[in-house]
Design an enzyme around this catalytic site. Structure first.
Site, PDB file in Angstrom:
ATOM      1  N   LYS A 196      15.889  34.591  32.612  1.00  0.00           N
ATOM      2  CA  LYS A 196      17.221  35.568  32.932  1.00  0.00           C
ATOM      3  C   LYS A 196      17.400  35.643  34.660  1.00  0.00           C
ATOM      4  O   LYS A 196      18.255  35.443  35.136  1.00  0.00           O
ATOM      5  CB  LYS A 196      16.567  36.899  32.501  1.00  0.00           C
ATOM      6  CG  LYS A 196      17.586  37.940  32.563  1.00  0.00           C
ATOM      7  CD  LYS A 196      17.226  39.462  31.871  1.00  0.00           C
ATOM      8  CE  LYS A 196      17.999  40.447  32.346  1.00  0.00           C
ATOM      9  NZ  LYS A 196      17.835  41.926  31.675  1.00  0.00           N
ATOM     10  N   GLU A 202       6.480  30.412  36.862  1.00  0.00           N
ATOM     11  CA  GLU A 202       6.225  29.431  35.910  1.00  0.00           C
ATOM     12  C   GLU A 202       7.351  28.397  35.362  1.00  0.00           C
ATOM     13  O   GLU A 202       7.109  27.377  35.113  1.00  0.00           O
ATOM     14  CB  GLU A 202       5.610  30.175  34.585  1.00  0.00           C
ATOM     15  CG  GLU A 202       4.177  31.002  34.765  1.00  0.00           C
ATOM     16  CD  GLU A 202       4.402  32.330  35.390  1.00  0.00           C
ATOM     17  OE1 GLU A 202       5.499  32.511  36.039  1.00  0.00           O
ATOM     18  OE2 GLU A 202       3.578  33.401  35.215  1.00  0.00           O
ATOM     19  N   GLY A 245      14.498  40.947  28.555  1.00  0.00           N
ATOM     20  CA  GLY A 245      13.809  39.770  28.054  1.00  0.00           C
ATOM     21  C   GLY A 245      13.300  39.850  26.647  1.00  0.00           C
ATOM     22  O   GLY A 245      13.410  38.963  25.786  1.00  0.00           O
ATOM     23  N   ARG A 246      12.305  40.737  26.578  1.00  0.00           N
ATOM     24  CA  ARG A 246      11.581  41.022  25.270  1.00  0.00           C
ATOM     25  C   ARG A 246      12.420  41.372  24.173  1.00  0.00           C
ATOM     26  O   ARG A 246      11.921  41.350  23.093  1.00  0.00           O
ATOM     27  CB  ARG A 246      10.267  41.799  25.517  1.00  0.00           C
ATOM     28  CG  ARG A 246      10.625  43.359  25.878  1.00  0.00           C
ATOM     29  CD  ARG A 246       9.302  43.988  26.478  1.00  0.00           C
ATOM     30  NE  ARG A 246       9.684  45.200  27.027  1.00  0.00           N
ATOM     31  CZ  ARG A 246       9.976  45.354  28.074  1.00  0.00           C
ATOM     32  NH1 ARG A 246      10.125  44.346  29.161  1.00  0.00           N
ATOM     33  NH2 ARG A 246      10.316  46.560  29.015  1.00  0.00           N
ATOM     34  N   GLU A 331       4.533  45.603  26.783  1.00  0.00           N
ATOM     35  CA  GLU A 331       5.276  45.689  28.042  1.00  0.00           C
ATOM     36  C   GLU A 331       6.361  46.731  28.017  1.00  0.00           C
ATOM     37  O   GLU A 331       6.803  47.400  29.057  1.00  0.00           O
ATOM     38  CB  GLU A 331       5.995  44.381  28.348  1.00  0.00           C
ATOM     39  CG  GLU A 331       6.598  44.021  29.768  1.00  0.00           C
ATOM     40  CD  GLU A 331       6.983  42.630  29.971  1.00  0.00           C
ATOM     41  OE1 GLU A 331       8.309  42.256  29.535  1.00  0.00           O
ATOM     42  OE2 GLU A 331       6.277  41.852  30.693  1.00  0.00           O
ATOM     43  N   HIS A 362     -12.447  36.386   8.591  1.00  0.00           N
ATOM     44  CA  HIS A 362     -13.345  35.533   9.126  1.00  0.00           C
ATOM     45  C   HIS A 362     -13.684  35.670  10.366  1.00  0.00           C
ATOM     46  O   HIS A 362     -14.547  34.561  10.839  1.00  0.00           O
ATOM     47  CB  HIS A 362     -13.298  34.325   8.326  1.00  0.00           C
ATOM     48  CG  HIS A 362     -12.962  34.085   6.806  1.00  0.00           C
ATOM     49  ND1 HIS A 362     -13.919  34.390   5.882  1.00  0.00           N
ATOM     50  CD2 HIS A 362     -12.023  33.848   6.302  1.00  0.00           C
ATOM     51  CE1 HIS A 362     -13.298  34.387   4.861  1.00  0.00           C
ATOM     52  NE2 HIS A 362     -12.045  34.307   5.010  1.00  0.00           N
ATOM     53  N   LYS A 465       2.601  39.334  40.761  1.00  0.00           N
ATOM     54  CA  LYS A 465       3.444  38.242  41.253  1.00  0.00           C
ATOM     55  C   LYS A 465       3.733  38.183  42.759  1.00  0.00           C
ATOM     56  O   LYS A 465       3.581  37.067  43.094  1.00  0.00           O
ATOM     57  CB  LYS A 465       4.907  38.362  40.430  1.00  0.00           C
ATOM     58  CG  LYS A 465       5.090  38.406  39.179  1.00  0.00           C
ATOM     59  CD  LYS A 465       6.397  38.452  38.941  1.00  0.00           C
ATOM     60  CE  LYS A 465       6.798  38.779  37.249  1.00  0.00           C
ATOM     61  NZ  LYS A 465       8.296  39.125  36.951  1.00  0.00           N
TER      62      LYS A 465
HETATM   63  O1  F6P Z   1       6.920  39.102  34.295  1.00  0.00           O
HETATM   64  C1  F6P Z   1       7.591  39.691  33.111  1.00  0.00           C
HETATM   65  C2  F6P Z   1       8.878  39.111  32.714  1.00  0.00           C
HETATM   66  O2  F6P Z   1       9.921  39.789  33.507  1.00  0.00           O
HETATM   67  C3  F6P Z   1       9.166  39.507  31.240  1.00  0.00           C
HETATM   68  O3  F6P Z   1       9.608  40.822  31.274  1.00  0.00           O
HETATM   69  C4  F6P Z   1       9.903  38.879  30.975  1.00  0.00           C
HETATM   70  O4  F6P Z   1      10.373  38.393  29.679  1.00  0.00           O
HETATM   71  C5  F6P Z   1       9.585  37.289  31.592  1.00  0.00           C
HETATM   72  O5  F6P Z   1       8.926  37.947  32.831  1.00  0.00           O
HETATM   73  C6  F6P Z   1      10.320  36.121  32.171  1.00  0.00           C
HETATM   74  O6  F6P Z   1      11.478  36.548  32.942  1.00  0.00           O
HETATM   75  P1  F6P Z   1      12.590  35.479  33.288  1.00  0.00           P
HETATM   76  O7  F6P Z   1      13.386  35.377  31.965  1.00  0.00           O
HETATM   77  O8  F6P Z   1      13.586  36.259  34.246  1.00  0.00           O
HETATM   78  O9  F6P Z   1      12.152  34.330  33.556  1.00  0.00           O
END
Ligand code: F6P
Length: 475
Positions: A196, A202, A245-246, A331, A362, A465
């Site tokens: 987003k 990452e 995002g979620r 979250e 198990h 972060k």
């Molecule tokens: O670090 C948390 C977060 O902001 C989540 O809320 C989100 O889903 C994820 O990182 C990924 O964010 P983006 O879509 O901006 O890469």
């Protein structure tokens, strides 16, 4: 502009009349065993059941009675749930700290969706259908993390039909991307970069690594069009600030899922969720499945002292559901400050954990049955496999009833009285997966209303972060 409901209740929930009545009522539950409740009330297993399209919730093994439910419904009403629900569903800016709506329901509203949503869905359909029929790309790799990964990963894993090979890389650890690329070649691999913000460390690291690997084609899904363009994406699909995002699997974030399942199946997934939205909007509170799920969760966390909550899907296809729900619930509601900025003195989101059954039996069920902590469980039972169904039911009964045989040595006794619900789905298909996810989304929202918190921001993830960035620049 903050668009919270006019009639919002800004007092802490603990000051609500129903809250103190529930606290007193909880005292009267001490010493009451689920064994007795079932023995004294033959109707219990039909009374404590609620239905929504495609789903049946059996909560007869929860430690509740009719009075508990009445008081919980009063609490929901006192917190202004109907007004909040209306604000959510009509796209008001209820995410006050970010001055945004949380309008994920508009992503699955069919003809009632905004034009930009319908246009994007049509673009996704055309991309996915072409990729699936032409097979010019043999592998699709989704690069994203959090909400830009967990949803499409879950749907692809649960419902992918094998027409295309769809892989995922979320971790900044290069090993995950290496694994996703094993056996692939750059000419026939398509990357979908989902972010987003288009700044997530990452995802950006993995996208750059893909470039170095020789990737030829990138589709970006982002609300940061400039950054996606600068990165060199061949095509850009939008995200909107009013989708968190979620809560975004229903948007273009679901493109990899659509590639895995086909466009029609993805549409069924959206339609299933829309049916739950209607149920959530219209069903009376005491028969409203997501509302009941939220109320029961709050009862367990706030009045019976449960600190964690287990979700056990008895379905290999749903093995990723617990990790998806971890982000969705924790979250959203893992918060210690209320909407008025006050410190909270009551429990909010419990730690959510889980694993597919029967594998979980198990592993950690020992603790569920005989540990010192009581862990409320959601069993998800897909009624198509009798072995799975029998096991889910047996576990729920064993937790509820335990053993009642004083002649057994202590280590062989099961205390029972451990609460659980069973969510029954007739089968696992796209519509039912959409229904299931939408139920949990609304559950999360309702709990946010009960606890007077904003479920739609996530400031708690920022500090780490920033610190990681500083550590990196210091090197
Ligand atoms: O670090 C948390 C977060 O902001 C989540 O809320 C989100 O889903 C994820 O990182 C990924 O964010 P983006 O879509 O901006 O890469």
């Amino acid at each position: 502009m903050n668009e919270t409901p006019q009639k919002q209740n800004t007092t802490p929930p603990t000051e609500c009349k129903a809250w103190s009545q529930l606290a007193t009522h909880a005292e009267s539950w001490k010493g009451v065993h689920l064994r007795e409740l079932f023995a004294n009330d033959v109707a219990r297993s039909v009374q404590f059941v609620a239905e929504a399209p495609g789903v049946r919730l059996d909560y007869s093994r929860q430690r509740v009675g009719a009075i508990t439910l009445r008081l919980l419904s009063h609490l929901a009403a006192e917190r202004g749930l109907p007004e909040w629900r209306e604000a959510l569903l009509s796209g008001k800016k209820i995410n006050a700290t970010e001055d945004r709506a949380a309008w994920h329901t508009a992503l699955r509203a069919g003809n009632d969706s905004p034009q930009e949503v319908r246009d994007t869905l049509a673009r996704m359909r055309s991309i996915a259908t072409k990729l699936r029929s032409e097979k010019s790309f043999r592998r699709i790799v989704n690069l994203g993390t959090g909400g830009s990964d967990l949803g499409p990963r879950l749907v692809a894993d649960a419902l992918g039909d094998g027409t295309l090979e769809v892989r995922f890389a979320a971790n900044v650890d290069p090993r995950e991307l290496e694994r996703a690329l094993e056996g692939a070649d750059p000419a026939s691999t398509l990357f979908i970069v989902v972010s987003k913000t288009f700044t997530t460390q990452e995802t950006m690291a993995n996208a750059e690594a893909a470039k170095r690997w020789g990737a030829r084609k990138f589709i970006a899904v982002s609300s940061n069009v400039d950054a996606a363009r600068k990165f060199g994406a061949d095509e850009i699909l939008p995200m909107w600030d009013w989708v968190g995002g979620r809560f975004s699997v229903w948007s273009a974030v679901g493109l990899a899922a659509m590639c895995a399942t086909g466009a029609d199946a993805f549409q069924d997934f959206l339609d299933g969720a829309r049916q739950i939205d209607r149920h959530f909007a219209e069903a009376p509170l005491e028969k409203n499945v997501p509302v009941l799920m939220a109320l029961l969760g709050a009862w367990n966390a706030n009045f019976l002292g449960a600190a964690t909550h287990a979700v056990l899907p008895y379905s290999n296809a749903l093995r990723l559901l617990p990790s998806y729900l971890q982000q969705l619930e924790m979250e959203s509601n893992g918060k210690r400050i209320d909407r008025e900025g006050r410190s909270i003195g009551y429990a909010t989101a419990p730690v959510l954990w889980g694993m597919e059954g029967t594998v979980s039996q198990h592993s950690f069920h020992q603790l569920l049955h005989q540990g010192t902590q009581v862990v409320p469980v959601d069993f998800i039972d897909i009624s198509t496999n009798e072995l799975l169904t029998a096991n889910a039911r047996a576990q729920a009964d064993a937790l509820a009833f335990g053993t009642d045989d004083a002649s057994l040595p202590p280590h062989r006794q099961y205390p029972g009285n451990r609460p659980s619900s069973i969510l029954f789905l007739e089968k696992l298909n796209p519509g039912n997966l959409g229904r299931l996810i939408a139920l949990y989304e609304h559950k999360v929202f309702v709990q946010g209303v009960l606890w007077n918190i904003n479920s739609f921001d996530q400031w708690g993830v920022e500090l780490g972060k920033e610190m990681a960035k500083k550590l990196l620049t210091r090197r």
